[in-house]
Design an enzyme around this catalytic site. Structure first.
Site, mmCIF file in Angstrom:
data_model
loop_
_atom_site.group_PDB
_atom_site.id
_atom_site.type_symbol
_atom_site.label_atom_id
_atom_site.label_comp_id
_atom_site.label_asym_id
_atom_site.label_seq_id
_atom_site.Cartn_x
_atom_site.Cartn_y
_atom_site.Cartn_z
ATOM 1 N N CYS A 113 12.229 6.928 -13.383
ATOM 2 C CA CYS A 113 12.528 6.441 -12.026
ATOM 3 C C CYS A 113 13.500 5.263 -12.027
ATOM 4 O O CYS A 113 14.099 4.956 -10.998
ATOM 5 C CB CYS A 113 11.245 6.071 -11.297
ATOM 6 S SG CYS A 113 10.097 7.437 -11.205
ATOM 7 N N HIS A 246 12.778 1.175 -5.742
ATOM 8 C CA HIS A 246 12.492 2.595 -5.999
ATOM 9 C C HIS A 246 11.480 3.079 -4.964
ATOM 10 O O HIS A 246 10.443 2.439 -4.732
ATOM 11 C CB HIS A 246 11.931 2.735 -7.421
ATOM 12 C CG HIS A 246 11.308 4.055 -7.692
ATOM 13 N ND1 HIS A 246 11.898 5.257 -7.359
ATOM 14 C CD2 HIS A 246 10.112 4.373 -8.276
ATOM 15 C CE1 HIS A 246 11.107 6.242 -7.723
ATOM 16 N NE2 HIS A 246 10.011 5.740 -8.277
ATOM 17 N N ASN A 276 8.655 10.567 -3.546
ATOM 18 C CA ASN A 276 9.212 9.908 -4.732
ATOM 19 C C ASN A 276 10.142 10.908 -5.439
ATOM 20 O O ASN A 276 9.675 11.894 -6.004
ATOM 21 C CB ASN A 276 8.059 9.479 -5.637
ATOM 22 C CG ASN A 276 8.523 8.778 -6.900
ATOM 23 O OD1 ASN A 276 9.687 8.828 -7.257
ATOM 24 N ND2 ASN A 276 7.588 8.128 -7.575
HETATM 25 O O1 UT7 Z 1 7.690 6.734 -9.783
HETATM 26 C C1 UT7 Z 1 6.775 6.199 -10.699
HETATM 27 C C2 UT7 Z 1 5.984 5.244 -10.047
HETATM 28 N N1 UT7 Z 1 4.781 5.824 -9.495
HETATM 29 C C3 UT7 Z 1 4.135 5.113 -8.614
HETATM 30 O O2 UT7 Z 1 4.627 4.089 -8.213
HETATM 31 C C4 UT7 Z 1 2.766 5.531 -8.170
HETATM 32 C C5 UT7 Z 1 1.886 4.315 -8.160
HETATM 33 N N2 UT7 Z 1 0.536 4.553 -7.736
HETATM 34 C C6 UT7 Z 1 0.248 4.874 -6.461
HETATM 35 O O3 UT7 Z 1 1.127 5.011 -5.638
HETATM 36 C C7 UT7 Z 1 -1.206 5.023 -6.074
HETATM 37 O O4 UT7 Z 1 -2.017 4.556 -7.123
HETATM 38 C C8 UT7 Z 1 -1.596 6.481 -5.706
HETATM 39 C C9 UT7 Z 1 -0.946 6.863 -4.385
HETATM 40 C C10 UT7 Z 1 -1.133 7.419 -6.804
HETATM 41 C C11 UT7 Z 1 -3.095 6.618 -5.562
HETATM 42 O O5 UT7 Z 1 -3.570 5.690 -4.586
HETATM 43 P P1 UT7 Z 1 -4.892 4.835 -4.900
HETATM 44 O O6 UT7 Z 1 -5.173 4.083 -3.676
HETATM 45 O O7 UT7 Z 1 -4.587 4.074 -6.160
HETATM 46 O O8 UT7 Z 1 -5.967 5.964 -5.085
HETATM 47 P P2 UT7 Z 1 -6.863 6.356 -6.365
HETATM 48 O O9 UT7 Z 1 -6.008 6.992 -7.416
HETATM 49 O O10 UT7 Z 1 -7.661 5.164 -6.754
HETATM 50 O O11 UT7 Z 1 -7.808 7.468 -5.733
HETATM 51 C C12 UT7 Z 1 -8.658 7.156 -4.651
HETATM 52 C C13 UT7 Z 1 -9.370 8.413 -4.221
HETATM 53 C C14 UT7 Z 1 -10.032 9.199 -5.327
HETATM 54 O O12 UT7 Z 1 -11.272 9.662 -4.830
HETATM 55 P P3 UT7 Z 1 -12.658 8.913 -5.236
HETATM 56 O O13 UT7 Z 1 -12.717 8.992 -6.729
HETATM 57 O O14 UT7 Z 1 -12.492 7.508 -4.740
HETATM 58 O O15 UT7 Z 1 -13.689 9.709 -4.520
HETATM 59 C C15 UT7 Z 1 -9.123 10.390 -5.525
HETATM 60 O O16 UT7 Z 1 -9.801 11.524 -6.010
HETATM 61 O O17 UT7 Z 1 -8.445 9.323 -3.585
HETATM 62 C C16 UT7 Z 1 -8.642 10.630 -4.114
HETATM 63 N N3 UT7 Z 1 -7.367 11.347 -4.069
HETATM 64 C C17 UT7 Z 1 -6.990 12.125 -3.037
HETATM 65 N N4 UT7 Z 1 -7.589 12.451 -1.886
HETATM 66 C C18 UT7 Z 1 -6.925 13.246 -1.040
HETATM 67 C C19 UT7 Z 1 -6.389 11.336 -5.007
HETATM 68 N N5 UT7 Z 1 -5.357 12.106 -4.559
HETATM 69 C C20 UT7 Z 1 -5.710 12.599 -3.369
HETATM 70 C C21 UT7 Z 1 -5.056 13.438 -2.435
HETATM 71 N N6 UT7 Z 1 -5.703 13.734 -1.292
HETATM 72 N N7 UT7 Z 1 -3.822 13.936 -2.640
#
Ligand code: UT7
Length: 319
Positions: A113, A246, A276
């Protein structure tokens, strides 16, 4: 003194728009979750036959037209991509042939990225050395091809697209300062850990990410590298007209602007429209804001990126 200056921008998105509602029908996710966690509303996915070089070609044509140059003037091509058409030749060589240009150096930069910021900074060095006068710098990706569509934690985040700039030698600074970094110790939090060996894919060919770890890392280094870049040229945060981080996640963009003390009105956001797009995201956002009239001649724009590697970097650009 020779400097390099952006004299044209272009971008291209495939026609196939996929909304969060479309994804809701395909997997266990919701528009509400995607929008509230990431700000993404839709992404564009390449159709069969569309590749990084074909998206790059459209973005490059738009940048060439906006610069008002003939493609034959280009004497350096750098393409940032982690989703090249082939293992080799490089996507830059394929793009060169599609543009009908011969002879000039053409190569890819692989910094995921951060690729476009790496490529821009590299082209700036080539021009400032006096070796080259007119560079085409592109970020182009088809990340949809390396996503595990059964992993809702990653597949909803990414999209395909390309962005390009024409960088020309000038007596006035365009690229005012830049800074690049990498730390391979963080390979485990974002990678596609597969390869091709003896005719077979070995390892895992899909993108794997520890989202929360990436989030924390990104917010910290985007703040640090912006300040470092300003420090190199003796400018202050208040001198920045526009911030283009980014385009990964709206929450990362807003946190970065806040940590830097920049008002939200100075933040360019396009992640809502295309997700992204990895190396394409910064030039896509730049082109959008140039074309809609927000970024104008003389404005100072902080471009910054962070991605797999880990890699990160920034370039302060006067338009
Ligand atoms: O380009 C490279 C750079 N990449 C990035 O910058 C990405 C950086 N990270 C992020 O943007 C965030 O961490 C995410 C958007 C990927 C995830 O957000 P989060 O607030 O950190 O969520 P999490 O991974 O802690 O997941 C929270 C919950 C989980 O459920 P439980 O375990 O709390 O019950 C996941 O299973 O959200 C659930 N979850 C979803 N639910 C509905 C994960 N993906 C999804 C989804 N739809 N697509």
């Amino acid at each position: 003194m020779i400097y390099s200056r952006i004299v044209g921008t272009g971008s291209y998105l495939p026609h196939n728009a996929v909304t969060n509602a479309d994804l809701e029908r395909r997997m266990d996710t919701s528009d509400e979750w995607i929008r509230s966690r990431t700000g993404i509303r839709q992404r564009y996915l390449a159709q069969e036959g569309e590749t990084s070089s074909s998206l790059a070609l459209e973005a490059s044509r738009a940048a060439i037209a906006s610069a008002g140059i003939d493609a034959g003037e280009i004497d350096l091509i750098i393409v940032a991509t982690s989703t090249p058409d082939y293992i080799f030749p490089s996507t830059a060589c394929l793009l060169q042939a599609k543009l009908g240009i011969k002879g000039c150096p053409a190569f890819d930069v692989q910094a995921v990225c951060s690729g476009f910021v790496y490529a821009l900074s590299t082209a700036d060095m080539f021009i400032r050395s006096g070796q080259h006068r007119c560079a085409l710098v592109v970020g182009a990706e088809v990340f949809s091809r390396i996503l595990d569509w059964n992993d809702r934690g990653t597949c909803v985040l990414f999209g395909d697209g390309a962005g390009a700039v024409i960088l020309k030698a000038d007596q006035k600074p365009g690229i005012i300062a830049s800074a690049l970094h990498a730390d391979g110790a963080h390979v485990g939090i974002l990678s596609v850990p597969g390869s091709i060996c003896n005719g077979r894919v070995t390892g895992d060919p899909f993108l794997r990410m520890d989202g929360p770890a990436v989030f924390k890392f990104a917010v910290r280094v985007l703040d640090e590298v912006a300040r470092e870049t300003l420090g190199k040229c003796g400018l202050q945060v208040g001198d920045v007209d526009w911030l283009i981080p980014h385009q990964a996640n709206l929450r990362i963009l807003e946190s970065t602007a806040k940590r830097l003390g920049l008002p939200p009105e100075k933040l360019i956001v396009t992640v809502d429209m295309h997700g992204n797009t990895s190396a394409a995201s910064v030039p896509l956002a730049l082109d959008t804001a140039v074309r809609d009239g927000r970024i104008r001649s003389g404005h100072k724009v902080m471009l910054q990126a962070v991605g797999g590697g880990f890699t990160w970097g920034a370039a302060l650009v006067q338009m």
